[in-house]
Design a protein around this motif. Structure first.
Motif, mmCIF file in Angstrom:
data_model
loop_
_atom_site.group_PDB
_atom_site.id
_atom_site.type_symbol
_atom_site.label_atom_id
_atom_site.label_comp_id
_atom_site.label_asym_id
_atom_site.label_seq_id
_atom_site.Cartn_x
_atom_site.Cartn_y
_atom_site.Cartn_z
ATOM 1 N N ALA A 1 -94.741 83.214 62.770
ATOM 2 C CA ALA A 1 -93.872 83.538 62.200
ATOM 3 C C ALA A 1 -92.573 82.570 62.748
ATOM 4 C CB ALA A 1 -93.092 84.755 62.268
ATOM 5 N N PRO A 2 -91.691 81.861 61.825
ATOM 6 C CA PRO A 2 -90.444 81.260 62.280
ATOM 7 C C PRO A 2 -89.721 82.023 63.129
ATOM 8 C CG PRO A 2 -90.737 81.129 59.797
ATOM 9 C CD PRO A 2 -91.821 82.267 60.400
ATOM 10 N N ALA A 3 -88.828 81.578 63.810
ATOM 11 C CA ALA A 3 -88.100 82.019 64.948
ATOM 12 C C ALA A 3 -86.866 82.256 64.200
ATOM 13 C CB ALA A 3 -87.688 81.119 65.900
ATOM 14 N N GLU A 4 -86.520 81.613 63.205
ATOM 15 C CA GLU A 4 -85.207 82.097 62.503
ATOM 16 C C GLU A 4 -85.480 82.973 61.177
ATOM 17 O OE1 GLU A 4 -87.304 78.525 60.617
ATOM 18 O OE2 GLU A 4 -86.480 79.033 62.455
ATOM 19 N N GLU A 5 -84.344 83.527 60.773
ATOM 20 C CA GLU A 5 -84.315 84.296 59.695
ATOM 21 C C GLU A 5 -84.844 83.904 58.307
ATOM 22 O OE1 GLU A 5 -79.973 84.760 57.914
ATOM 23 O OE2 GLU A 5 -80.424 85.700 59.779
ATOM 24 N N PRO A 6 -85.225 84.623 57.394
ATOM 25 C CA PRO A 6 -85.773 84.123 56.274
ATOM 26 C C PRO A 6 -84.573 83.386 55.560
ATOM 27 C CG PRO A 6 -86.119 86.464 56.395
ATOM 28 C CD PRO A 6 -85.415 86.017 57.496
ATOM 29 N N SER A 7 -84.958 82.272 54.674
ATOM 30 C CA SER A 7 -83.923 81.585 54.104
ATOM 31 C C SER A 7 -83.375 82.389 52.659
ATOM 32 C CB SER A 7 -84.202 80.214 53.405
ATOM 33 O OG SER A 7 -85.447 80.511 52.488
ATOM 34 N N ALA B 1 -100.862 83.693 54.223
ATOM 35 C CA ALA B 1 -100.129 82.917 53.304
ATOM 36 C C ALA B 1 -99.082 81.800 53.953
ATOM 37 C CB ALA B 1 -99.178 83.868 52.126
ATOM 38 N N GLY B 2 -98.720 82.083 54.855
ATOM 39 C CA GLY B 2 -97.750 81.236 55.730
ATOM 40 C C GLY B 2 -96.517 81.148 55.157
ATOM 41 N N PRO C 1 -102.795 73.864 61.412
ATOM 42 C CA PRO C 1 -103.581 74.981 61.441
ATOM 43 C C PRO C 1 -103.984 75.632 60.297
ATOM 44 C CG PRO C 1 -101.403 75.486 62.406
ATOM 45 C CD PRO C 1 -101.367 73.943 61.895
ATOM 46 N N PRO C 2 -104.991 76.317 60.221
ATOM 47 C CA PRO C 2 -105.577 77.272 59.192
ATOM 48 C C PRO C 2 -104.189 78.238 58.914
ATOM 49 C CG PRO C 2 -107.163 77.293 60.771
ATOM 50 C CD PRO C 2 -106.011 76.578 61.344
ATOM 51 N N ALA C 3 -104.152 78.649 57.577
ATOM 52 C CA ALA C 3 -103.156 79.619 57.171
ATOM 53 C C ALA C 3 -102.971 80.782 57.997
ATOM 54 C CB ALA C 3 -103.020 79.772 55.740
#
Length: 114
Positions: free
Chosen positions: A8-14, A108-109, A1-3
């Motif tokens: 948003a990911p379901a998990e927390e930021p890495s 930005a994804g 898909p376009p950016a």
């Protein structure tokens, strides 16, 4: 898909995302000219420069009351505060605990500063 459509990911930021965002936050502060300070006793003004050399994520908590795509993470930052350019070879640095806010940027994804 376009950016613009990347959800948003379901998990927390890495840990790598939190590290990158913490360093970017202090880089923006430096680009704005540093931390202006005035000593109230003397009225003398000067500018301090903060440099983050590393960041370690400890934990994250979703800020559901703000938006489901924003997190507040606790991290330890290895940093120096200097009167000029911070060089890790010459400046003493130390670890400092700090809260780092991270928000999903769908255009930005990736995780970014809020």
């Amino acid at each position: 898909p376009p950016a613009a459509e990347i959800p948003a990911p379901a998990e927390e930021p890495s840990a790598a995302d939190v590290r990158r965002v913490a360093i970017e936050e202090y880089e923006r502060l430096e680009q704005a000219g540093g931390l202006p300070l005035t000593m109230t006793a003397t009225g003398k003004s000067f500018v301090l420069h903060a440099k983050v050399f590393d960041a370690r994520k400890q934990s994250c908590e979703r800020l559901q009351h703000i938006t489901p795509v924003q997190w507040e993470c606790t991290a330890e930052l290895l940093m120096s505060i200097c009167p000029g350019d911070c060089n890790p070879a010459f400046e003493p640095s130390s670890w400092k605990a700090e809260r780092v806010r991270v928000k999903w940027d769908p255009a930005a994804g990736r995780w970014a500063l809020p």
